[in-house]
Design an enzyme around this catalytic site. Structure first.
Site, PDB file in Angstrom:
ATOM      1  N   CYS A   1       0.914  -1.230 -20.583  1.00 23.00           N
ATOM      2  CA  CYS A   1       0.629  -0.513 -19.343  1.00 23.00           C
ATOM      3  C   CYS A   1       1.554  -0.913 -18.206  1.00 23.00           C
ATOM      4  O   CYS A   1       1.315  -0.577 -17.054  1.00 23.00           O
ATOM      5  CB  CYS A   1      -0.827  -0.701 -18.940  1.00 23.00           C
ATOM      6  SG  CYS A   1      -1.280  -2.413 -18.710  1.00 23.00           S
TER       7      CYS A   1
ATOM      8  N   ASP B   1       4.581  -8.098 -15.274  1.00 24.15           N
ATOM      9  CA  ASP B   1       4.445  -9.546 -15.099  1.00 24.15           C
ATOM     10  C   ASP B   1       5.066 -10.308 -16.256  1.00 24.15           C
ATOM     11  O   ASP B   1       5.673 -11.350 -16.060  1.00 24.15           O
ATOM     12  CB  ASP B   1       2.970  -9.930 -14.937  1.00 24.15           C
ATOM     13  CG  ASP B   1       2.524  -9.751 -13.509  1.00 24.15           C
ATOM     14  OD1 ASP B   1       3.264 -10.174 -12.610  1.00 24.15           O
ATOM     15  OD2 ASP B   1       1.445  -9.164 -13.289  1.00 24.15           O
TER      16      ASP B   1
ATOM     17  N   GLU C   1       0.260 -10.831 -20.181  1.00 21.28           N
ATOM     18  CA  GLU C   1       1.153 -10.801 -19.019  1.00 21.28           C
ATOM     19  C   GLU C   1       1.916 -12.094 -18.831  1.00 21.28           C
ATOM     20  O   GLU C   1       2.853 -12.163 -18.046  1.00 21.28           O
ATOM     21  CB  GLU C   1       0.359 -10.561 -17.738  1.00 21.28           C
ATOM     22  CG  GLU C   1      -0.480  -9.320 -17.758  1.00 21.28           C
ATOM     23  CD  GLU C   1      -1.038  -9.008 -16.396  1.00 21.28           C
ATOM     24  OE1 GLU C   1      -0.384  -8.281 -15.656  1.00 21.28           O
ATOM     25  OE2 GLU C   1      -2.138  -9.512 -16.089  1.00 21.28           O
TER      26      GLU C   1
ATOM     27  N   HIS D   1       0.814  -1.226   0.000  1.00 24.40           N
ATOM     28  CA  HIS D   1       0.000   0.000   0.000  1.00 24.40           C
ATOM     29  C   HIS D   1       0.829   1.248   0.000  1.00 24.40           C
ATOM     30  O   HIS D   1       0.571   2.198  -0.727  1.00 24.40           O
ATOM     31  CB  HIS D   1      -0.846   0.084   1.283  1.00 24.40           C
ATOM     32  CG  HIS D   1      -1.947  -0.881   1.291  1.00 24.40           C
ATOM     33  ND1 HIS D   1      -2.767  -1.057   2.361  1.00 24.40           N
ATOM     34  CD2 HIS D   1      -2.349  -1.734   0.356  1.00 24.40           C
ATOM     35  CE1 HIS D   1      -3.641  -1.975   2.081  1.00 24.40           C
ATOM     36  NE2 HIS D   1      -3.405  -2.405   0.873  1.00 24.40           N
TER      37      HIS D   1
HETATM   38  C1  PEP Z   1       1.857  -5.576 -15.309  1.00 28.35           C
HETATM   39  O1  PEP Z   1       1.936  -6.715 -14.884  1.00 28.35           O
HETATM   40  O2  PEP Z   1       2.683  -5.069 -16.104  1.00 28.35           O
HETATM   41  C2  PEP Z   1       0.760  -4.709 -14.891  1.00 28.35           C
HETATM   42  C3  PEP Z   1       0.568  -3.551 -15.451  1.00 28.35           C
HETATM   43  O3  PEP Z   1      -0.008  -5.153 -13.872  1.00 28.35           O
HETATM   44  P1  PEP Z   1       0.424  -5.120 -12.324  1.00 28.35           P
HETATM   45  O4  PEP Z   1       1.709  -4.341 -12.229  1.00 28.35           O
HETATM   46  O5  PEP Z   1      -0.685  -4.479 -11.599  1.00 28.35           O
HETATM   47  O6  PEP Z   1       0.600  -6.560 -12.028  1.00 28.35           O
HETATM   48 MG    MG Z   2       0.274  -7.628 -13.845  1.00 24.54          MG
END
Ligand code: PEP
Ligand code: MG
Length: 765
Positions: free
Chosen positions: A680, A633, A609, A367
């Site tokens: 992203c 990921d 991912e 968090h």
């Molecule tokens: C990612 O895995 O790149 C992603 C954007 O999701 P998170 O970082 O929330 O796992």
């Molecule tokens: Mg992810």
């Protein structure tokens, strides 16, 4: 020896862990190894980095008067050989070895057999551990294996004690204290240089910061008052229980009272206070020492006493803390440091004073890291070796880009970071004017920059930076901040606020992505291998009631706005995707019927991912409106490197050729299917990576709002044609470091004003 090896090792490690300082660590090691292995000599040579020499640092069996006084260069003696070759040297007749160096006075001429093993921590040779004997023989395999094991186990403790030692040395005014660097994980990007304030949870003996007291007599008096208060509590407790306890159990309370007597533990605490330490520190030091002693005892009854001593210590500490609990006087540019920082500490400090955060535990998805990113506070998480209690009031550097913390930096390093910090401040100002300009290459190729959000607070920040949409709204964040699943109506309101704030720009809401390292307090998932377990879409497909409620809330929130997009995390197969789509269609139809309206079906997308998704990109693209690469990921799974493990952070490489080829394949497949492709993960916010991504054909980059202006400035200064040339070059390279160096050199060349330096230059290791 074989039989007791594990037990001996355990005891040595335990004892060494309890040692007060580096010298004690070394002394205990040589003493216990010599005793356990039954050899005549055991010594340690430690590397002195500034001198580049191995210093004779502890011995059992040789002349102790020479400790700290003699040393060897890496090319000298057998010690140097062990260090240089980074492997054991086992000799029956040491003097006969060509590298043998005779050290007069130390007394080793009698000892023929020699076994030396390197002490290595995180690839660095810290020193050499040696055993010697008069009898001319080769040490056997068991002995060699044991010494190697001891050395490997102690390396971390020695490194920790060295780092702590340099901090203590500096505090006591010694000039020779070395710089210490601690590795962790990037929690939030940026550089902070400031003064530490240690945050300690109440009544935690292990988290008390080291501080000096101003008035020794007053501190002594205060300590004894608190002690008396605890004695009273214990007496009352004993009386309350008297009717329910047998006399021998009652006697325990007398034992406690004796422990709390002014003449027992308190005498030792007094001693440290007299030396100038504050009562909390002195108390925790003494109590923890006794706790460790009890814990090491064979006798079960005595072992158990460790718990009692700890409990009494905590009680006294609570009184000491309660009386000292006034508001903290935070210095300007405060860096909060703690074992496990929580989101709530951010509320206690005036925001204009907070410069950075460092947490010993936790990862980038804790968090506090999520909040720090949103607030733009440079943060390092998981700095596991940081002796945080020793850092109170120190000047440190927090490198939130690389996840490093520097204590007592060299002048050179300090200047480098200061320069980066200043350039960053300047850069931020310079980039403000880009806010309303489009993100377009010099040859007119448009590349919309979107943001990743999670908190309500991200909205203003994103709009302020000129975001053109939301590419990833992490819906688990509002889930994480609650004590139960939010209801459909609660969710609808949260989503509505997001959709309204950005309308008419698109907001891509990801369905709940928990599991892995993101566990909801009210829905714990405990697995041996959580990143390969029940996470993301796998959880929500098994719990359609959670999934359906969420999707309904999203679609209800979208009514009258129409800027919602839904995105599915962790999809690894077509059936999984089809199942999720079915549920979304069902929710949509039910809702349309319920509300008696012609509800628009939002665009649906899939996150790429996991490696499987890379190879199924075309199949996925045919079924949805867009794909978005979750490079955080994807990198972790492609390279088999835990994204939250500081120990392997060096090989978590976003520019790894395998990652680049995967990214290119996903883009090619989406283009072939005529579908939007976006990214992203954190990579999208890296200016050097942005060049490659635009060249690959990514239609949208979605990033942390903090990075948006920098990426925009880079894209606005390059042509698509040039980016394609660079991509071609990068795709032929065989390692991540080559790709990064190549891109950075091009960027630096392009940018004569050094404005790009802060975010492309990494201060070298
Ligand atoms: C990612 O895995 O790149 C992603 C954007 O999701 P998170 O970082 O929330 O796992
Ligand atoms: Mg992810």
């Amino acid at each position: 020896m074989q039989k007791n090896m594990l037990e001996s090792l355990r005891r040595i490690v335990h004892e060494v862990n309890a040692a007060d300082d580096l010298q004690a660590v070394l002394n205990i090691t040589v003493m216990r190894v010599q005793e356990t292995m039954g050899t005549e000599v055991c010594s340690i040579y430690l590397r002195e980095n500034e001198l580049n020499r191995y210093v004779f640092s502890a011995t059992e069996g040789l002349n102790k008067n020479f400790v700290g006084k003699i040393s060897m260069a890496p090319d000298e003696g057998l010690v140097g050989q062990v260090a240089l070759r980074e492997e054991p040297i086992n000799l029956e007749h040491a003097e006969a070895h060509p590298k043998f160096l005779f050290m007069p006075g130390i007394g080793e001429e009698r000892f023929s057999s020699f076994l030396g093993v390197p002490i290595i921590h995180q690839r660095e040779v810290l020193g050499v551990l040696i055993i010697q004997q008069v009898e001319r023989r080769r040490f056997d395999e068991d002995e060699e294996a044991f010494l190697v094991t001891v050395s490997a186990q102690l390396a971390g403790v020695i490194a920790h004690a060295q780092a702590t030692g340099s901090i203590v040395k500096l505090e006591s005014g010694e000039k020779k204290a070395a710089m210490a660097r601690f590795r962790g994980l990037s929690g939030a990007p940026g550089i902070a240089i400031g003064t530490t304030v240690v945050v300690s949870p109440p009544a935690d003996l292990t988290a008390v910061p080291f501080r000096r007291c101003k008035d020794i007599d007053a501190e002594l008096k205060f300590f004894h008052e608190c002690l008396a208060a605890v004695r009273e509590d214990i007496k009352t407790l004993g009386e309350q229980l008297s009717t329910r306890l047998a006399p021998e159990e009652q006697a325990l309370f007398d034992v406690y009272l004796r422990m709390l007597d002014d003449n027992a533990l308190a005498l030792e605490v007094d001693e440290f206070i007299r030396q100038g330490e504050w009562a909390q520190g002195a108390l925790s030091r003494v109590v923890l020492k006794h706790v460790r002693t009890f814990e090491m005892m064979e006798d079960i009854y005595l072992k158990e006493r460790a718990t009692d001593v700890k409990d009494l210590g905590r009680r006294v500490l609570a009184y000491l803390q309660a009386a000292n609990g006034g508001p903290v006087d935070y210095p300007d540019r405060t860096i909060l440091v703690g074992e496990e920082l929580t989101a709530s500490v951010l509320g206690e400090i005036p925001s204009e004073k907070l410069a950075g955060l460092v947490s010993v535990k936790g990862s980038s998805s804790s968090h506090v890291a999520i909040l720090a990113r949103s607030m733009g506070i440079p943060t390092v998480m998981g700095a596991v070796d940081l002796p945080f209690t020793q850092l109170e009031g120190s000047e440190i550097i927090v490198d939130g880009y690389n996840g490093h913390v520097f204590f007592n930096p060299t002048q050179d390093l300090y200047s480098q970071y200061q320069a980066i910090y200043e350039e960053e401040q300047q850069l931020a100002k310079g980039l403000e004017k880009l806010k309303d300009l489009p993100c377009v290459t010099t040859d007119e190729h448009r590349l919309p920059l979107w943001v990743n959000t999670g908190l309500q607070a991200d909205i203003a920040r994103s709009l302020d930076r000129g975001a053109e949409g939301v590419g990833l709204y992490r819906t688990e964040v509002p889930f994480l901040l609650r004590e139960r699943f939010p209801s459909e109506e609660e969710q609808r309101k949260i989503y509505r606020a997001h959709l309204e704030a950005f309308s008419p720009m698109a907001v891509t809401m990801r369905t709940l992505d928990v599991g892995g390292d993101k566990s909801l307090p009210y829905f714990p998932i405990e697995e041996d291998n959580p990143f390969l377990g029940w996470r993301g879409i796998r959880v929500t497909l098994d719990h359609p009631e959670i999934f359906l409620v969420q999707v309904r809330a999203m679609m209800k929130a979208n009514a009258g706005l129409g800027n919602l997009r839904i995105m599915l995390p962790m999809i690894s197969s077509v059936p999984e995707l089809e199942e999720a789509l079915e549920l979304i269609y069902r929710a949509h139809d039910e809702l349309a019927e319920e509300l008696q309206v012609d509800l628009e079906l939002p665009e649906i997308g899939v996150m790429v991912e996991v490696p499987a998704a890379v190879y199924q990109a075309r199949e996925f693209a045919r079924r949805v409106s867009f794909l978005s690469v979750g490079s955080n990921d994807l990198t972790q799974y492609l390279l088999a490197v835990d994204r939250n493990n500081a120990r392997v952070a060096d090989i978590y490489q976003a520019f790894h050729p395998a990652v680049l080829h995967a990214l290119k394949k996903v883009a090619d497949d989406c283009i072939a299917e005529n579908k939007q492709v976006s990214i992203c993960g954190e990579l999208a916010g890296d200016p050097a990576a942005a060049i490659l991504l635009v060249a690959m054909g990514y239609n949208v980059l979605s990033m942390n709002a903090a990075n948006l202006p920098k990426v925009k400035s880079v894209i606005r200064n390059i042509s698509l044609a040039r980016a394609k040339e660079l991509l071609q070059g990068a795709m032929t390279m065989e390692s991540a470091s080559h790709v990064r160096e190549y891109l950075e050199s091009v960027l630096l060349e392009q940018d004569k004003t050094t404005i790009l330096r802060p975010y492309i230059s990494k201060v070298s290791d």
